[in-house]
Design a protein around this motif. Sequence first.
Motif, PDB file in Angstrom:
ATOM      1  N   ARG A   1      73.660   8.493  43.583  1.00  0.00           N
ATOM      2  CA  ARG A   1      74.238   9.721  43.036  1.00  0.00           C
ATOM      3  C   ARG A   1      73.132  10.543  42.385  1.00  0.00           C
ATOM      4  O   ARG A   1      72.906  10.472  41.185  1.00  0.00           O
ATOM      5  CB  ARG A   1      75.334   9.373  42.033  1.00  0.00           C
ATOM      6  CG  ARG A   1      76.563   8.808  42.685  1.00  0.00           C
ATOM      7  CD  ARG A   1      77.632   8.504  41.689  1.00  0.00           C
ATOM      8  NE  ARG A   1      77.268   7.397  40.827  1.00  0.00           N
ATOM      9  CZ  ARG A   1      77.972   7.019  39.771  1.00  0.00           C
ATOM     10  NH1 ARG A   1      79.053   7.664  39.442  1.00  0.00           N
ATOM     11  NH2 ARG A   1      77.590   5.998  39.044  1.00  0.00           N
TER      12      ARG A   1
ATOM     13  N   TYR B   1      74.589  14.777  41.053  1.00  0.00           N
ATOM     14  CA  TYR B   1      75.590  15.049  40.028  1.00  0.00           C
ATOM     15  C   TYR B   1      74.908  15.492  38.738  1.00  0.00           C
ATOM     16  O   TYR B   1      73.971  14.857  38.253  1.00  0.00           O
ATOM     17  CB  TYR B   1      76.434  13.799  39.758  1.00  0.00           C
ATOM     18  CG  TYR B   1      77.402  13.974  38.613  1.00  0.00           C
ATOM     19  CD1 TYR B   1      78.461  14.861  38.710  1.00  0.00           C
ATOM     20  CD2 TYR B   1      77.231  13.266  37.420  1.00  0.00           C
ATOM     21  CE1 TYR B   1      79.348  15.025  37.663  1.00  0.00           C
ATOM     22  CE2 TYR B   1      78.119  13.428  36.369  1.00  0.00           C
ATOM     23  CZ  TYR B   1      79.171  14.308  36.489  1.00  0.00           C
ATOM     24  OH  TYR B   1      80.040  14.479  35.456  1.00  0.00           O
TER      25      TYR B   1
ATOM     26  N   TRP C   1      77.819  11.060  46.010  1.00  0.00           N
ATOM     27  CA  TRP C   1      78.371  10.046  45.113  1.00  0.00           C
ATOM     28  C   TRP C   1      78.178   8.642  45.655  1.00  0.00           C
ATOM     29  O   TRP C   1      78.709   7.679  45.112  1.00  0.00           O
ATOM     30  CB  TRP C   1      79.853  10.323  44.862  1.00  0.00           C
ATOM     31  CG  TRP C   1      80.052  11.530  44.027  1.00  0.00           C
ATOM     32  CD1 TRP C   1      80.325  12.793  44.458  1.00  0.00           C
ATOM     33  CD2 TRP C   1      79.952  11.610  42.617  1.00  0.00           C
ATOM     34  NE1 TRP C   1      80.399  13.651  43.399  1.00  0.00           N
ATOM     35  CE2 TRP C   1      80.180  12.942  42.245  1.00  0.00           C
ATOM     36  CE3 TRP C   1      79.681  10.677  41.616  1.00  0.00           C
ATOM     37  CZ2 TRP C   1      80.150  13.371  40.928  1.00  0.00           C
ATOM     38  CZ3 TRP C   1      79.659  11.101  40.299  1.00  0.00           C
ATOM     39  CH2 TRP C   1      79.893  12.438  39.978  1.00  0.00           C
TER      40      TRP C   1
ATOM     41  N   LEU D   1      86.055   8.493  42.480  1.00  0.00           N
ATOM     42  CA  LEU D   1      85.021   9.333  41.902  1.00  0.00           C
ATOM     43  C   LEU D   1      85.346  10.813  42.114  1.00  0.00           C
ATOM     44  O   LEU D   1      86.215  11.156  42.922  1.00  0.00           O
ATOM     45  CB  LEU D   1      83.668   8.995  42.525  1.00  0.00           C
ATOM     46  CG  LEU D   1      83.170   7.556  42.300  1.00  0.00           C
ATOM     47  CD1 LEU D   1      81.814   7.354  42.959  1.00  0.00           C
ATOM     48  CD2 LEU D   1      83.108   7.215  40.820  1.00  0.00           C
TER      49      LEU D   1
END
Length: 331
Positions: free
Chosen positions: A42, A45, A169, A208
């Motif tokens: 990830r 993010y 993710w 998520l």
Amino acid sequence: MKPIRVLLFGLASLVLVASAAAQGPSTEEPYELKAKCSNQVRSTYLLGPDDQLEISGPDLTDNANKPMRIDDDGNIQAPLVGRVHVSGLTVQQTEEKLDKAMSTYIRQPQVVVNVVEIRSQPVSVLGAVNTPGVHQVQGNKTLLEMLALAGGMRQDAGYSIRITREQEWGCIPLPKAQLDPSGKFSVAEVNVRKIMDAKNPEENIQILPHDVISVPKAEMVYVIGDVKHSGGFVLGEHQSISILQALSLAEGLNSTADTRHARILRLQHDADQRQELAVDVKDVLAGKKSDVTLQGDDILFIPGSTGKKAAMRTLEAAIQTGTGLAIWRMP
């Protein structure tokens, strides 16, 4: 003889290399996709207020596993260095910033940042749920918790649920997860019945941000007419059931049922019409004829002694509009 031996060895090597090159694309591509999926992190993010982090490192053992929340100004109270602004940074950028700040006190800090809880983020739950749409989720939620937030599954929902996750993710942590053709999404299917029955509890994974949960409508068979409980029966994991099983689910026939003239109405895939198949249910019940298999979307019609044609027309209208029919799940 040595030059000849060397020449022969060289030719053999070329043949082996050419053979391996010819076979390579068919075997390496799946492994390449799998590796890409497994190594995905990830990395895009951006942290923000209300995200909760864990900060650890070789020389930060006293502060390990102590979550800290990013405040409204985008700051955290980091060990040794105090307030650090991390809002708008990725996890990797946050680690680099903390490494730099802590290097005054520790030689090669090697800080590790883990996102424990994510601020309110959208998750889409679509299909056969009572409240489909985009749901804002705060904190960690599992698949079953998300289905509960969407009002639960409808009576006509199937058991096989598809989860789609953006690659930023990471991949869905399930053995059968695959990348879609674009390579931008991880896709997996889970059997929610097996999760609820505690057969595969590990498939109740954490959901998520921006995940899409698709709950398809189940395939059904319909038992209509002179039976005790007419309606649609969800096939669930089973792709087909027999006429006797369907009649059992409908709790049997009424005394006025005309079992000699039952009909299966089967939807033709190449047309918008149903094929009518005659079935002698009386002989099936007596064991004189083999039981008949019903497929998904079949309609088993058991007429009464009178009014067969009118009843069948009413039945077709009910199926097409989807109204006035009870939906039953098999136990």
